[in-house]
Every structure is written in C-alpha cells, then in structure tokens.
Motif scaffolding. Structure first.
Motif, PDB file in Angstrom:
ATOM      1  N   THR A  67     -63.468  52.221 -64.367  1.00 28.10           N
ATOM      2  CA  THR A  67     -62.333  51.623 -65.462  1.00 28.10           C
ATOM      3  C   THR A  67     -63.030  49.837 -66.035  1.00 28.10           C
ATOM      4  O   THR A  67     -62.760  49.411 -64.937  1.00 28.10           O
ATOM      5  CB  THR A  67     -61.259  51.306 -66.456  1.00 28.10           C
ATOM      6  OG1 THR A  67     -61.614  52.659 -66.148  1.00 28.10           O
ATOM      7  CG2 THR A  67     -60.971  50.264 -67.694  1.00 28.10           C
ATOM      8  N   ARG A  68     -63.579  49.009 -66.483  1.00 25.76           N
ATOM      9  CA  ARG A  68     -63.920  47.865 -66.770  1.00 25.76           C
ATOM     10  C   ARG A  68     -63.580  47.617 -68.006  1.00 25.76           C
ATOM     11  O   ARG A  68     -63.696  47.911 -69.100  1.00 25.76           O
ATOM     12  CB  ARG A  68     -65.647  47.402 -66.671  1.00 25.76           C
ATOM     13  CG  ARG A  68     -65.670  46.286 -67.422  1.00 25.76           C
ATOM     14  CD  ARG A  68     -65.751  45.258 -65.485  1.00 25.76           C
ATOM     15  NE  ARG A  68     -66.007  43.804 -66.118  1.00 25.76           N
ATOM     16  CZ  ARG A  68     -66.865  42.981 -65.769  1.00 25.76           C
ATOM     17  NH1 ARG A  68     -68.047  43.604 -66.061  1.00 25.76           N
ATOM     18  NH2 ARG A  68     -67.306  42.039 -66.684  1.00 25.76           N
ATOM     19  N   ALA A  69     -62.453  46.428 -68.351  1.00 22.50           N
ATOM     20  CA  ALA A  69     -61.678  45.971 -69.116  1.00 22.50           C
ATOM     21  C   ALA A  69     -61.203  44.954 -68.928  1.00 22.50           C
ATOM     22  O   ALA A  69     -61.396  43.978 -67.790  1.00 22.50           O
ATOM     23  CB  ALA A  69     -60.070  47.245 -69.658  1.00 22.50           C
ATOM     24  N   HIS A  70     -61.451  43.570 -70.232  1.00 19.64           N
ATOM     25  CA  HIS A  70     -61.094  42.661 -70.358  1.00 19.64           C
ATOM     26  C   HIS A  70     -59.434  42.357 -69.874  1.00 19.64           C
ATOM     27  O   HIS A  70     -58.382  43.788 -70.431  1.00 19.64           O
ATOM     28  CB  HIS A  70     -60.740  41.687 -71.738  1.00 19.64           C
ATOM     29  CG  HIS A  70     -60.715  40.210 -71.184  1.00 19.64           C
ATOM     30  ND1 HIS A  70     -59.487  39.980 -71.127  1.00 19.64           N
ATOM     31  CD2 HIS A  70     -61.060  38.861 -71.427  1.00 19.64           C
ATOM     32  CE1 HIS A  70     -58.596  37.961 -71.349  1.00 19.64           C
ATOM     33  NE2 HIS A  70     -60.786  37.694 -71.046  1.00 19.64           N
ATOM     34  N   PHE A  71     -58.094  41.944 -69.347  1.00 18.56           N
ATOM     35  CA  PHE A  71     -57.233  41.866 -68.537  1.00 18.56           C
ATOM     36  C   PHE A  71     -56.436  42.579 -69.798  1.00 18.56           C
ATOM     37  O   PHE A  71     -55.341  42.718 -69.713  1.00 18.56           O
ATOM     38  CB  PHE A  71     -56.739  40.766 -68.004  1.00 18.56           C
ATOM     39  CG  PHE A  71     -55.713  41.360 -66.916  1.00 18.56           C
ATOM     40  CD1 PHE A  71     -55.287  42.506 -66.208  1.00 18.56           C
ATOM     41  CD2 PHE A  71     -54.602  40.300 -67.300  1.00 18.56           C
ATOM     42  CE1 PHE A  71     -53.645  42.492 -65.856  1.00 18.56           C
ATOM     43  CE2 PHE A  71     -53.115  40.501 -66.625  1.00 18.56           C
ATOM     44  CZ  PHE A  71     -52.819  42.223 -66.158  1.00 18.56           C
ATOM     45  N   HIS A  72     -56.669  41.224 -70.760  1.00 23.48           N
ATOM     46  CA  HIS A  72     -55.740  41.197 -71.612  1.00 23.48           C
ATOM     47  C   HIS A  72     -55.438  42.298 -72.519  1.00 23.48           C
ATOM     48  O   HIS A  72     -55.353  43.280 -73.252  1.00 23.48           O
ATOM     49  CB  HIS A  72     -55.551  39.793 -71.908  1.00 23.48           C
ATOM     50  CG  HIS A  72     -55.127  38.708 -72.410  1.00 23.48           C
ATOM     51  ND1 HIS A  72     -53.599  38.050 -72.461  1.00 23.48           N
ATOM     52  CD2 HIS A  72     -56.068  37.779 -71.099  1.00 23.48           C
ATOM     53  CE1 HIS A  72     -53.690  36.723 -71.187  1.00 23.48           C
ATOM     54  NE2 HIS A  72     -54.973  36.552 -70.897  1.00 23.48           N
ATOM     55  N   ALA A  73     -57.181  42.668 -73.135  1.00 25.54           N
ATOM     56  CA  ALA A  73     -56.489  43.908 -73.452  1.00 25.54           C
ATOM     57  C   ALA A  73     -56.046  45.196 -72.760  1.00 25.54           C
ATOM     58  O   ALA A  73     -55.447  46.217 -73.241  1.00 25.54           O
ATOM     59  CB  ALA A  73     -58.807  44.661 -73.723  1.00 25.54           C
ATOM     60  N   PHE A  74     -56.358  45.484 -71.500  1.00 28.99           N
ATOM     61  CA  PHE A  74     -55.727  46.411 -70.151  1.00 28.99           C
ATOM     62  C   PHE A  74     -54.202  46.530 -70.727  1.00 28.99           C
ATOM     63  O   PHE A  74     -53.407  47.397 -71.133  1.00 28.99           O
ATOM     64  CB  PHE A  74     -56.084  46.257 -69.337  1.00 28.99           C
ATOM     65  CG  PHE A  74     -55.213  47.241 -68.387  1.00 28.99           C
ATOM     66  CD1 PHE A  74     -55.632  47.924 -67.854  1.00 28.99           C
ATOM     67  CD2 PHE A  74     -54.318  46.567 -67.428  1.00 28.99           C
ATOM     68  CE1 PHE A  74     -54.528  49.630 -67.381  1.00 28.99           C
ATOM     69  CE2 PHE A  74     -53.541  46.413 -66.025  1.00 28.99           C
ATOM     70  CZ  PHE A  74     -53.350  48.559 -66.395  1.00 28.99           C
ATOM     71  N   MET A  75     -53.558  44.950 -70.619  1.00 29.33           N
ATOM     72  CA  MET A  75     -52.662  44.930 -71.035  1.00 29.33           C
ATOM     73  C   MET A  75     -51.927  45.563 -72.367  1.00 29.33           C
ATOM     74  O   MET A  75     -50.434  45.716 -72.385  1.00 29.33           O
ATOM     75  CB  MET A  75     -51.593  43.282 -70.940  1.00 29.33           C
ATOM     76  CG  MET A  75     -51.791  43.346 -69.159  1.00 29.33           C
ATOM     77  SD  MET A  75     -50.687  44.502 -68.073  1.00 29.33           S
ATOM     78  CE  MET A  75     -49.315  44.362 -68.729  1.00 29.33           C
ATOM     79  N   ALA A  76     -52.679  44.496 -73.361  1.00 25.40           N
ATOM     80  CA  ALA A  76     -51.929  45.463 -74.482  1.00 25.40           C
ATOM     81  C   ALA A  76     -52.182  47.088 -75.261  1.00 25.40           C
ATOM     82  O   ALA A  76     -51.638  47.677 -75.051  1.00 25.40           O
ATOM     83  CB  ALA A  76     -53.030  45.272 -75.248  1.00 25.40           C
TER      84      ALA A  76
END
Length: 368
Positions: free
Chosen positions: A81-90
């Motif tokens: 999975t590739r994600a921006h960290f803020h999106a992951f934490m959301a």
C-alpha cells in the motif's frame, strides 16, 4: 539479484528525465537493499521473514517521493500500500471509531472479530491483513491524537511483520518536537529506529526549487497563456504522483483540501476565502504543506470585505511559515483590493505577495 528499482532509476538518467544526484544515489542504494530483502523467503516460509524497513529523510524537493514511486512500482511484494501518512492516520482513527462504536455484528463485519475493548490490536491486524509493505510519504506528526497512538499501533503492526518504507522532512528524533506530552510519543521514535534503517538524503539539489526558480509564481490577467503556465508548473512539480484529498483536524473540525500531492496543495480562492475559515485553519495548512497553488483569485470590491480579510489572514499564515506560493489571479497584487473596508491595511498583504513571488523568497523558504 539485480535491483529493479535501480534499473528504473538508471533508465531515467539515461533518457535525460533525471540528472545524477549523489543524494539520490544514497537513497537508491537503500531502496535497492529493501527491495532485495522483501524478495527473500517466498512461499517456503509459512510466515514472511522479518525485514528491516527504511526511513528516508531530508529537505523538501530532493526527490524522495519520486524515488518512493520507483521503489513502490518495482517492489516484489504483492500486498503493498502506498499512502500519504496523514491519509493513513485518518483511516486509522476511523477504524478505531468503528471499533469503539460498533456492536458485535458491526465489528465482525469490518474486522472479522468482536471481542475486547482495545481497538489498536484489531485495527493493526486488519491493516496487516491488507498489506505487508506500507509505503508512507511525508511523515510528520503534529496532532496529539496521532502522537498518542503511534507507538502502540506500529508495535502491533511489526508483530504482524509489516514492513515500512517512509519519507519525511525530519529525522526521527525531530518528530513531534515540543508537542504536548511528547514523552508518550518517544516510544514510537525508538520503534522506528529499531525496525527501520534511517537514511538521510543530505545535501543534494532542491529540484522542486530549481523548477520554481525558472518559472513565474504570480500569473495575472495580463499574462498570455497564464492558465496553461500555471497548470504546467503544477504538473511538473507533482510528477506522476496521484492527487488526493487531505483532511486537517482543526479544533474538532475536518478541513478538507481536495487536491494535494505530498507537501503540495492546490485550491481555489473560493475554497479558501469564500468559506468561513479562520487563522487556525490557515495555520494548519501552512504547517502541513510546503507549497500552495492558489487559483481563481478575483479582483475584490467593497462588497468583498470578508473575502479580503480571509485572504489577508491566509497570506499572513503562509508568510510566517515560509510557505511557497504560486498564484493564478485576475490582476497584479496591487490591483486585487483597491477599495473597501481594510483596503489600506491590505497594502501590507500586497507587499507580502510581491515578496513571496520573488526568487529571494524561494531561497528563504528552502532554508527555513
């Protein structure tokens, strides 16, 4: 075994799409190591082997996200999975909420289990079932809610042999500096340093800054092809990375910036200044993004007092944070708000806008 990541990088060097950079070479070596380690084991192991991840950090604009793109495309792990960290934490916070609020049937539908009061373990198990490799861009921690759960969450993820590949503008020791209850966050730093090779992209050239320095930063109604030039610079800076919404938690509210790529954000004047946003919202944006593309800035009249006031507040926040600003407007800064309540005070904003459109400002923003 030859590195697919290095081969992809070398092809771009040979084609002229990239220019050799010693700082990027260091990162490619580290990413190639991770690629090879992920390939070890295969189906002979009932569980995948433990693999040391990578924490790649350095100043903005050095190509960390671009290199992560190459690595992610070539990484020999099907569950990734590739994600921006803020999106992951959301998403993590949403899963925690669903566990806490859900009844037994609802928990089983989402998590496949229902027992227990602690949401961290089932959340980590669900994430680990979806991906063995988690690639995060732009890791930074500013929210206390994130800080309080990160250590326990990632400890649980590592128990499931999840592997991390992270980019950040900060070293692990500088994450959440001066944050509330930071001692409770420090175990996360220890976990990252234990489970990831920490590699600094020291020095090197700021490729994003170089592109911006060769472009205009203020496109007004007098410029031919201004919209095309604004669009071209956006596409050039974001590269092949997909745009995604960013969610900023501000005093219990969810402020959404619809078009973002890592530390780049793009928004219209109406989205930022015609809505009832205030200083805390703009400060959160300035803290989250290193560059803002602002389009659709109109000439404001006496009936646009509130919009003009919000623009002043927005520019103040960006200015203090040394944020880079690219603007598509109907007029030059001096002609944006010639008459109306606060027009005299708006002259300070005009001065700041002119300063932020200069090459000197780019250099100051890079050094900040």
């Amino acid at each position: 075994m030859p590195s697919l990541t290095r081969a992809a990088y070398d092809r771009r060097l040979e084609s002229g799409a990239l220019t050799a950079d010693p700082a990027q070479e260091t990162a490619i070596t580290a990413l190639s190591r991770l690629e090879r380690d992920l390939a070890k084991g295969g189906w002979l192991f009932r569980k995948p082997p433990q693999v040391k991840g990578l924490y790649l950090w350095g100043p903005p604009g050095r190509g960390k996200s671009m290199l992560m793109d190459l690595f992610y495309a070539e990484a020999p792990e099907p569950r990734k999975t590739r994600a921006h960290f803020h999106a992951f934490m959301a998403r993590v916070h949403d899963l925690i909420r669903q566990w806490r609020e859900g009844d037994s049937a609802q928990r089983k539908a989402v998590f496949g289990q229902s027992k227990g009061d602690d949401p961290i373990a089932p959340t980590a198990e669900l994430i680990a079932s979806e991906a063995r490799l988690l690639c995060f861009d732009e890791l930074q921690v500013t929210d206390i809610a994130d800080a309080m759960i990160l250590g326990r969450l990632f400890e649980a993820l590592f128990e499931h042999r999840v592997v991390l590949a992270i980019t950040s503008n900060r070293s692990p020791d500088d994450l959440y500096v001066n944050g509330i209850n930071r001692p409770l966050f420090e175990p996360f730093i220890d976990i990252i340093k234990e489970r990831c090779a920490v590699v600094q992209m020291a020095g090197g050239r700021d490729w994003r800054l170089a592109r911006m320095a060769n472009s205009r930063l203020w496109y007004s109604g007098l410029d031919m092809g201004r919209s095309q030039a604004f669009e071209h610079l956006w596409e050039d800076l974001k590269g092949d990375e997909p745009e995604e919404p960013a969610h900023l938690a501000v005093t219990g509210r969810n402020v959404v910036i619809e078009r973002t790529v890592g530390g780049l954000a793009r928004a219209t004047f109406a989205e930022l200044c015609a809505r009832p946003l205030g200083a805390s919202d703009y400060l959160a944006m300035a803290e989250r993004f290193h560059t803002l593309f602002l389009e659709g800035v109109p000439v404001l009249g006496p009936d646009s007092q509130q919009e003009a006031r919000r623009l002043v507040t927005l520019i103040d926040a960006l200015y203090e944070a040394r944020t880079r600003l690219v603007v598509l407007a109907e007029a030059a800064p001096e002609a944006l708000y010639p008459k109306g309540v606060g027009a005299f005070e708006f002259e300070r904003t005009v001065s700041r806008l002119n300063q932020m459109s200069s090459a000197d400002w780019l250099e100051q923003a890079d050094a900040a």
